[in-house]
Design a protein around this motif. Structure first.
Motif, PDB file in Angstrom:
ATOM      1  N   UNK A 157      -4.149   3.677  -4.966  1.00  0.00           N
ATOM      2  CA  UNK A 157      -5.396   3.408  -5.791  1.00  0.00           C
ATOM      3  C   UNK A 157      -5.859   2.118  -5.635  1.00  0.00           C
ATOM      4  N   UNK A 158      -5.269   1.101  -5.211  1.00  0.00           N
ATOM      5  CA  UNK A 158      -5.952  -0.257  -4.816  1.00  0.00           C
ATOM      6  C   UNK A 158      -5.443  -0.595  -3.236  1.00  0.00           C
ATOM      7  N   UNK A 159      -6.165  -1.486  -2.644  1.00  0.00           N
ATOM      8  CA  UNK A 159      -5.928  -2.262  -1.622  1.00  0.00           C
ATOM      9  C   UNK A 159      -6.798  -3.366  -1.300  1.00  0.00           C
ATOM     10  N   UNK A 160      -6.787  -3.904  -0.378  1.00  0.00           N
ATOM     11  CA  UNK A 160      -7.364  -5.240  -0.161  1.00  0.00           C
ATOM     12  C   UNK A 160      -6.830  -6.437  -0.586  1.00  0.00           C
ATOM     13  N   UNK A 161      -5.508  -6.512  -0.829  1.00  0.00           N
ATOM     14  CA  UNK A 161      -4.700  -7.348  -1.196  1.00  0.00           C
ATOM     15  C   UNK A 161      -3.936  -8.380  -0.037  1.00  0.00           C
ATOM     16  N   UNK A 162      -3.574  -9.462  -0.153  1.00  0.00           N
ATOM     17  CA  UNK A 162      -2.569 -10.182   0.765  1.00  0.00           C
ATOM     18  C   UNK A 162      -1.408  -9.900   0.302  1.00  0.00           C
ATOM     19  N   UNK A 163      -1.010  -9.942  -0.792  1.00  0.00           N
ATOM     20  CA  UNK A 163       0.526  -9.659  -1.457  1.00  0.00           C
ATOM     21  C   UNK A 163       0.176  -9.189  -2.625  1.00  0.00           C
ATOM     22  N   UNK A 164      -0.034  -7.931  -3.301  1.00  0.00           N
ATOM     23  CA  UNK A 164       0.031  -7.460  -4.745  1.00  0.00           C
ATOM     24  C   UNK A 164       1.329  -7.780  -5.269  1.00  0.00           C
ATOM     25  N   UNK A 191       3.219  -2.059  -7.530  1.00  0.00           N
ATOM     26  CA  UNK A 191       2.755  -2.765  -6.298  1.00  0.00           C
ATOM     27  C   UNK A 191       3.729  -2.746  -5.253  1.00  0.00           C
ATOM     28  N   UNK A 192       3.398  -2.931  -3.901  1.00  0.00           N
ATOM     29  CA  UNK A 192       4.213  -2.717  -2.911  1.00  0.00           C
ATOM     30  C   UNK A 192       3.780  -3.895  -1.655  1.00  0.00           C
ATOM     31  N   UNK A 193       4.198  -5.218  -2.078  1.00  0.00           N
ATOM     32  CA  UNK A 193       3.821  -6.177  -1.268  1.00  0.00           C
ATOM     33  C   UNK A 193       5.134  -6.230   0.013  1.00  0.00           C
ATOM     34  N   UNK A 194       4.850  -7.200   1.074  1.00  0.00           N
ATOM     35  CA  UNK A 194       6.014  -6.971   2.075  1.00  0.00           C
ATOM     36  C   UNK A 194       6.899  -8.309   1.797  1.00  0.00           C
ATOM     37  N   UNK A 251       5.849  -0.520   7.125  1.00  0.00           N
ATOM     38  CA  UNK A 251       5.356   0.748   7.508  1.00  0.00           C
ATOM     39  C   UNK A 251       3.950   1.413   6.765  1.00  0.00           C
ATOM     40  N   UNK A 252       3.623   0.306   5.780  1.00  0.00           N
ATOM     41  CA  UNK A 252       2.398   0.706   4.958  1.00  0.00           C
ATOM     42  C   UNK A 252       1.607  -0.693   4.803  1.00  0.00           C
ATOM     43  N   UNK A 253       0.368  -0.612   4.498  1.00  0.00           N
ATOM     44  CA  UNK A 253      -0.315  -1.760   4.198  1.00  0.00           C
ATOM     45  C   UNK A 253      -0.010  -2.357   2.849  1.00  0.00           C
ATOM     46  N   UNK A 254      -0.151  -3.533   2.252  1.00  0.00           N
ATOM     47  CA  UNK A 254       0.243  -4.138   0.958  1.00  0.00           C
ATOM     48  C   UNK A 254      -0.927  -3.586  -0.114  1.00  0.00           C
ATOM     49  N   UNK A 255      -0.296  -2.697  -0.694  1.00  0.00           N
ATOM     50  CA  UNK A 255      -1.130  -1.951  -1.603  1.00  0.00           C
ATOM     51  C   UNK A 255      -0.578  -1.586  -2.942  1.00  0.00           C
ATOM     52  N   UNK A 256      -1.485  -0.748  -3.586  1.00  0.00           N
ATOM     53  CA  UNK A 256      -0.893  -0.489  -4.963  1.00  0.00           C
ATOM     54  C   UNK A 256      -0.856   1.163  -5.245  1.00  0.00           C
ATOM     55  N   UNK A 257      -0.021   1.679  -5.931  1.00  0.00           N
ATOM     56  CA  UNK A 257       0.234   3.194  -5.755  1.00  0.00           C
ATOM     57  C   UNK A 257       0.262   3.684  -7.430  1.00  0.00           C
ATOM     58  N   UNK A 258      -0.041   4.938  -7.674  1.00  0.00           N
ATOM     59  CA  UNK A 258       0.038   5.839  -8.740  1.00  0.00           C
ATOM     60  C   UNK A 258       0.908   6.588  -8.703  1.00  0.00           C
ATOM     61  N   UNK A 289      -0.402 -12.849  -4.858  1.00  0.00           N
ATOM     62  CA  UNK A 289       0.448 -13.948  -4.780  1.00  0.00           C
ATOM     63  C   UNK A 289       0.601 -14.419  -3.330  1.00  0.00           C
ATOM     64  N   UNK A 290      -0.539 -14.359  -2.564  1.00  0.00           N
ATOM     65  CA  UNK A 290      -0.541 -14.707  -1.328  1.00  0.00           C
ATOM     66  C   UNK A 290      -0.013 -16.220  -1.241  1.00  0.00           C
ATOM     67  N   UNK A 291      -0.386 -17.052  -2.289  1.00  0.00           N
ATOM     68  CA  UNK A 291      -0.088 -18.534  -2.226  1.00  0.00           C
ATOM     69  C   UNK A 291       1.213 -18.807  -2.121  1.00  0.00           C
TER      70      UNK A 291
END
Length: 391
Positions: free
Chosen positions: A245-252, A212-215, A227-234, A269-271
């Motif tokens: 491989x997955x997006x649409x997260x506030x903070x994965x 996962x790669x949140x900000x 420089x990238x959206x908050x998303x998940x990589x493989x 964990x956007x909370x």
């Protein structure tokens, strides 16, 4: 199971009586993540009474299935403590050969006035229930800047590094024996630096690395700009291929595969606002995906993809951070009240209360968990076996 036969450190929640409440905790006013909540009840229907920073009844049963997870005599105890800095925060990489767990601290400012840093430590796990744990800080060579989550990988450990200043976030491999030599495996997405890699897991089906790669690193001032959206990589180290491989997260944040590798769980964990505050109405959600072979071609080596995204669970206290699965498919997450546990249908079955909460944790020997509580490490002895502990 009659409550009279329960161990004294186990409490049950009367779901029928607690279905209607007359008062509610002010979630927005809860203590910041990882700070002590020992002086009050975590919720209005769970009793949190502590002695020596350990709950007197830390094991909370919501559904009878949690009794099978706990076994007849669960135990929770503090096995390590450091009051000078938040030494035990993330990762939790169990190395069975050396009987050691590697973990990362939270961010702190060293006494010498240097920029804030994150330390990496290890703790030795005794072979007997009454054995003594011993921990020590280590010095990777070269250093791993602002490490966070991690997983055992090959003969060593793989850390998420959030980066700092002009140094981008990365996946970094570390030998688990002195001098703890390190090697950067990956530090960009086709030329664009990652935000702040947070957690990582390996898919046993093909050896690919998912992270996962949140900000959070940008929010906390480690890096200047994402420089990238908050998303998940493989990442497939055999082919050198890297996919979103997955997006649409506030903070994965946390990521784990089920015990049969058919489901991928990812937490949002956007909370947690990244600055110590809790946002009452924000996402504190675990999403589940089916893990299947790509249908884009008939190639025998086509990669695995995630499909059928759905809400698996929502954490009622704080947000679900680190995530693990046991051999029966139960899902565990570190939350603001400790470790919350759901069955494979997403039903909350129980909790392990820890004053101040748990960011991450790991299974070690069958039936043993280590819980990272910033200034303390707790050991929980239960019946369940972690899915990565296959003996």
């Amino acid at each position: 199971m009659p409550t009279t036969t329960l161990p004294s450190n186990v409490q049950t929640v009367d779901l029928e009586r607690s279905a209607v409440l007359t008062s509610f905790p002010d979630r927005g006013a809860e203590s910041p993540a990882w700070s002590s909540v020992a002086s009050k009840q975590v919720t209005s229907h769970i009793c949190l009474v502590t002695k020596d920073d350990c709950a007197l009844q830390p094991f909370v049963v919501y559904q009878s299935g949690f009794l099978d997870v706990l076994g007849p005599s669960p135990v929770l105890r503090v096995v390590a403590e450091e009051k000078q800095f938040p030494f035990a925060h993330e990762a939790g990489i169990w190395i069975p050969k050396t009987r050691e767990v590697f973990f990362t601290s939270n961010q702190f400012y060293p006494e010498d006035g240097a920029p804030k840093k994150i330390a990496i430590s290890k703790i030795s796990v005794p072979k007997t229930p009454d054995g003594e744990y011993k921990w020590e800080a280590i010095s990777p060579t070269p250093d791993i800047l602002t490490g966070n989550g991690g997983v055992n990988y090959g003969e060593g450990a793989l850390f998420c590094s959030q980066g700092q200043g002009n140094i981008p976030g990365a996946l970094i491999y570390m030998d688990v024996r002195p001098p703890y030599s390190t090697k950067v495996l990956l530090n960009h997405f086709h030329g664009r630096p990652f935000n702040a890699p947070n957690d990582v897991v390996v898919l046993p089906l093909d050896g690919s690395i998912w992270f996962t790669d949140p900000n959070y690193g940008i929010i906390q001032g480690l890096r200047a700009k994402e420089k990238l959206p908050n998303q998940v990589y493989a990442y497939d180290p055999k082919k050198g291929s890297l996919r979103a491989v997955a997006d649409g997260f506030s903070r994965p944040n946390g990521i784990s595969f089920s015990q049969d590798n058919k489901v991928c769980y990812i937490t949002d964990t956007n909370a947690y606002d990244g600055l110590g505050g809790v946002i009452d109405h924000a996402a504190a959600t675990i999403y589940a995906y089916d893990v299947v072979k790509s249908s884009g071609s008939a190639k025998p080596d086509r990669p695995y993809v995630l499909v059928n995204r759905r809400v698996f669970a929502y954490a009622d206290c704080g947000a679900p951070d680190g995530i693990k699965v046991d051999m029966d498919g139960n899902v565990y997450c570190g939350c603001l009240d400790g470790v919350e546990v759901w069955d494979s249908d997403g039903v909350l079955i129980g909790k392990i209360l820890v004053p101040g909460g748990v960011a991450n944790f790991c299974f070690t020997d069958p039936g043993v968990l280590l819980l990272f509580n910033e200034n303390r490490i707790y050991e929980a002895r239960i019946k369940a076996v972690g899915s990565l502990v296959r003996e």
